[in-house]
Design a protein around this motif. Sequence first.
Motif, mmCIF file in Angstrom:
data_model
loop_
_atom_site.group_PDB
_atom_site.id
_atom_site.type_symbol
_atom_site.label_atom_id
_atom_site.label_comp_id
_atom_site.label_asym_id
_atom_site.label_seq_id
_atom_site.Cartn_x
_atom_site.Cartn_y
_atom_site.Cartn_z
ATOM 1 N N ILE A 172 0.792 -1.229 0.000
ATOM 2 C CA ILE A 172 0.000 0.000 0.000
ATOM 3 C C ILE A 172 0.825 1.281 0.000
ATOM 4 C CG2 ILE A 172 -0.203 0.159 2.541
ATOM 5 C CD1 ILE A 172 -3.094 1.079 2.117
ATOM 6 N N SER A 173 2.070 1.246 0.458
ATOM 7 C CA SER A 173 2.808 2.482 0.715
ATOM 8 C C SER A 173 3.535 3.016 -0.511
ATOM 9 C CB SER A 173 3.821 2.276 1.837
ATOM 10 O OG SER A 173 3.166 1.944 3.041
ATOM 11 N N THR A 174 3.594 4.342 -0.605
ATOM 12 C CA THR A 174 4.418 5.029 -1.588
ATOM 13 C C THR A 174 5.835 5.193 -1.053
ATOM 14 O OG1 THR A 174 2.464 6.295 -2.242
ATOM 15 C CG2 THR A 174 4.588 7.091 -3.037
ATOM 16 N N ARG A 175 5.924 5.636 0.211
ATOM 17 C CA ARG A 175 7.200 5.771 0.909
ATOM 18 C C ARG A 175 7.113 5.055 2.245
ATOM 19 N NH1 ARG A 175 9.285 11.119 2.410
ATOM 20 N NH2 ARG A 175 7.106 11.731 2.691
ATOM 21 N N VAL A 176 8.280 4.767 2.813
ATOM 22 C CA VAL A 176 8.353 4.070 4.093
ATOM 23 C C VAL A 176 9.297 4.823 5.018
ATOM 24 C CG1 VAL A 176 9.125 1.978 5.268
ATOM 25 C CG2 VAL A 176 7.829 1.796 3.149
ATOM 26 N N ALA A 177 8.861 5.006 6.265
ATOM 27 C CA ALA A 177 9.716 5.522 7.326
ATOM 28 C C ALA A 177 9.909 4.405 8.338
ATOM 29 C CB ALA A 177 9.089 6.749 7.990
ATOM 30 N N VAL A 178 11.137 3.959 8.519
ATOM 31 C CA VAL A 178 11.461 2.885 9.461
ATOM 32 C C VAL A 178 11.821 3.526 10.797
ATOM 33 C CG1 VAL A 178 12.929 0.899 9.933
ATOM 34 C CG2 VAL A 178 12.302 1.451 7.576
ATOM 35 N N MET A 179 11.104 3.138 11.855
ATOM 36 C CA MET A 179 11.320 3.730 13.176
ATOM 37 C C MET A 179 11.987 2.738 14.120
ATOM 38 S SD MET A 179 7.930 6.043 13.957
ATOM 39 C CE MET A 179 8.674 6.543 15.527
ATOM 40 N N TYR A 180 12.858 3.281 14.963
ATOM 41 C CA TYR A 180 13.515 2.479 15.997
ATOM 42 C C TYR A 180 13.751 3.363 17.214
ATOM 43 C CZ TYR A 180 16.706 -0.825 18.241
ATOM 44 O OH TYR A 180 17.298 -1.699 19.129
ATOM 45 N N LEU A 181 13.237 2.932 18.353
ATOM 46 C CA LEU A 181 13.396 3.663 19.614
ATOM 47 C C LEU A 181 13.030 5.148 19.479
ATOM 48 C CD1 LEU A 181 16.594 2.298 21.430
ATOM 49 C CD2 LEU A 181 14.196 2.003 22.053
ATOM 50 N N GLY A 182 11.894 5.412 18.844
ATOM 51 C CA GLY A 182 11.370 6.761 18.792
ATOM 52 C C GLY A 182 11.885 7.639 17.681
ATOM 53 N N ALA A 183 12.784 7.128 16.850
ATOM 54 C CA ALA A 183 13.364 7.949 15.777
ATOM 55 C C ALA A 183 13.219 7.250 14.429
ATOM 56 C CB ALA A 183 14.837 8.241 16.057
ATOM 57 N N VAL A 184 13.233 8.024 13.352
ATOM 58 C CA VAL A 184 13.252 7.479 12.001
ATOM 59 C C VAL A 184 14.704 7.197 11.626
ATOM 60 C CG1 VAL A 184 12.806 7.950 9.566
ATOM 61 C CG2 VAL A 184 11.131 8.633 11.289
ATOM 62 N N VAL A 185 15.004 5.934 11.315
ATOM 63 C CA VAL A 185 16.375 5.565 10.960
ATOM 64 C C VAL A 185 16.551 5.362 9.454
ATOM 65 C CG1 VAL A 185 16.835 4.564 13.232
ATOM 66 C CG2 VAL A 185 15.943 3.105 11.398
ATOM 67 N N GLU A 186 15.446 5.260 8.723
ATOM 68 C CA GLU A 186 15.540 5.159 7.263
ATOM 69 C C GLU A 186 14.238 5.654 6.658
ATOM 70 O OE1 GLU A 186 17.279 2.189 3.801
ATOM 71 O OE2 GLU A 186 17.166 1.509 5.876
ATOM 72 N N GLY B 143 19.045 -10.002 19.530
ATOM 73 C CA GLY B 143 19.158 -9.038 20.611
ATOM 74 C C GLY B 143 17.825 -8.518 21.101
ATOM 75 N N ASP B 144 17.887 -7.801 22.212
ATOM 76 C CA ASP B 144 16.688 -7.207 22.807
ATOM 77 C C ASP B 144 16.669 -5.710 22.570
ATOM 78 O OD1 ASP B 144 15.847 -9.660 23.891
ATOM 79 O OD2 ASP B 144 17.189 -9.396 25.618
ATOM 80 N N ILE B 145 15.461 -5.163 22.444
ATOM 81 C CA ILE B 145 15.316 -3.728 22.271
ATOM 82 C C ILE B 145 15.715 -3.033 23.575
ATOM 83 C CG2 ILE B 145 13.722 -1.864 21.704
ATOM 84 C CD1 ILE B 145 11.958 -3.895 20.320
ATOM 85 N N PRO B 146 16.618 -2.072 23.528
ATOM 86 C CA PRO B 146 16.969 -1.334 24.742
ATOM 87 C C PRO B 146 15.766 -0.572 25.298
ATOM 88 C CG PRO B 146 18.574 -0.948 22.999
ATOM 89 C CD PRO B 146 17.408 -1.642 22.376
ATOM 90 N N SER B 147 15.805 -0.265 26.559
ATOM 91 C CA SER B 147 14.728 0.502 27.175
ATOM 92 C C SER B 147 14.724 1.924 26.639
ATOM 93 C CB SER B 147 14.902 0.534 28.694
ATOM 94 O OG SER B 147 14.005 1.473 29.269
ATOM 95 N N PRO B 148 13.548 2.450 26.256
ATOM 96 C CA PRO B 148 13.485 3.851 25.811
ATOM 97 C C PRO B 148 13.745 4.832 26.952
ATOM 98 C CG PRO B 148 11.284 2.901 25.973
ATOM 99 C CD PRO B 148 12.244 1.773 26.181
ATOM 100 N N ILE B 149 13.749 4.326 28.187
ATOM 101 C CA ILE B 149 14.061 5.181 29.335
ATOM 102 C C ILE B 149 15.567 5.408 29.430
ATOM 103 C CG2 ILE B 149 13.860 5.411 31.845
ATOM 104 C CD1 ILE B 149 11.429 3.563 31.693
#
Length: 334
Positions: free
Chosen positions: A232-246, A284-290
């Motif tokens: 469905i998407s035209t563009r993609v924003a990949v998010m990780y720990l609150g930020a767009v990384v790609e 691996g495990d996702i680090p805590s956002p805190i």
Amino acid sequence: MSAQQAATMTGDAAPLMEVRDLRKTYALPRGQTLKAVDGISLSVMPGEVLGLVGESGCGKSTLGRCLLRLMDVTSGQILFEGRDITTLGERALRPLRTRMQMVFQDSYASLNPRRRIGDLLAEPLRVHPDADGRRRPAAAITARLHELMELVSLPRAALNRYAHEFSGGQRQRINIARALALSPRLVVADEPVSALDVSVQAQIVNLFMDLQARLGLTYVFVAHDLAVVRQISTRVAVMYLGAVVELGATDSVLHHPAHPYSAALTAAVPRPVVGGMRAVPLGGDIPSPIARPAGCRFHTRCPHVQERCRAEEPVLRPVRPGHEVACHFPLPGA
């Protein structure tokens, strides 16, 4: 690709929505802070579908709610149709609600079980005036309800029934109809198919695509299923720990990922093999956002980590036209 999509990709149109350094934090006990959205800047172009992807807890849904000002933001700026809506109060936001709407993940919780579907769909038509600033007459509301039922392929008789009388897919069609009642320009869809069976998911995604083509809608489509995003998407924003990384065109990001996290997500999609399906797990495990790691937020799980990654946070930068990545060492061939 349509002319509208081509304009979107080449930057010939003004953004419908733009966010600049957007942040949403939550104060926790003992002086801790949770950074749910951590400095995101991006734009949404007219007529496009921007897919937000990432693991659970990366901030996708929070970002979607912030875009529509369903929750206040901590800092940053949100521009809709060129107007700064970041700090508008509810009274000032009310006229804008007709032009930006949301479809939520839980189709049942989104509908009042004590009211008939017709009443739920008619409510925004009664609350908001028409284009001339006048109250809509009952006949106009009824006609619009019939149009909405046709748009989402439900019979008119559904207007007299209650939410519990429908399947999950039918309820999501009703939620889509309610979101479209006031003819918005922007629809944020928050995991709208994740709670549905696979066959029903395909029907709802096809409905979203059909409605976009017919009505010229713009979507921000939140999902964790890359197969749905690819469709469905035209563009993609990949998010990780609150930020767009790609961030980039869908084919470019999903077929030629530049960030190790994006590559891991695409590798984790189940693939058919002899005897069943195989998925490559993301290690691996996702680090805590805190307590986010210093430097690159992905370096604790990255197989290509180097010393610079542990000390310096990367920023989004172009790797090819229309494709940006927040990585010090983009993957070869990206």
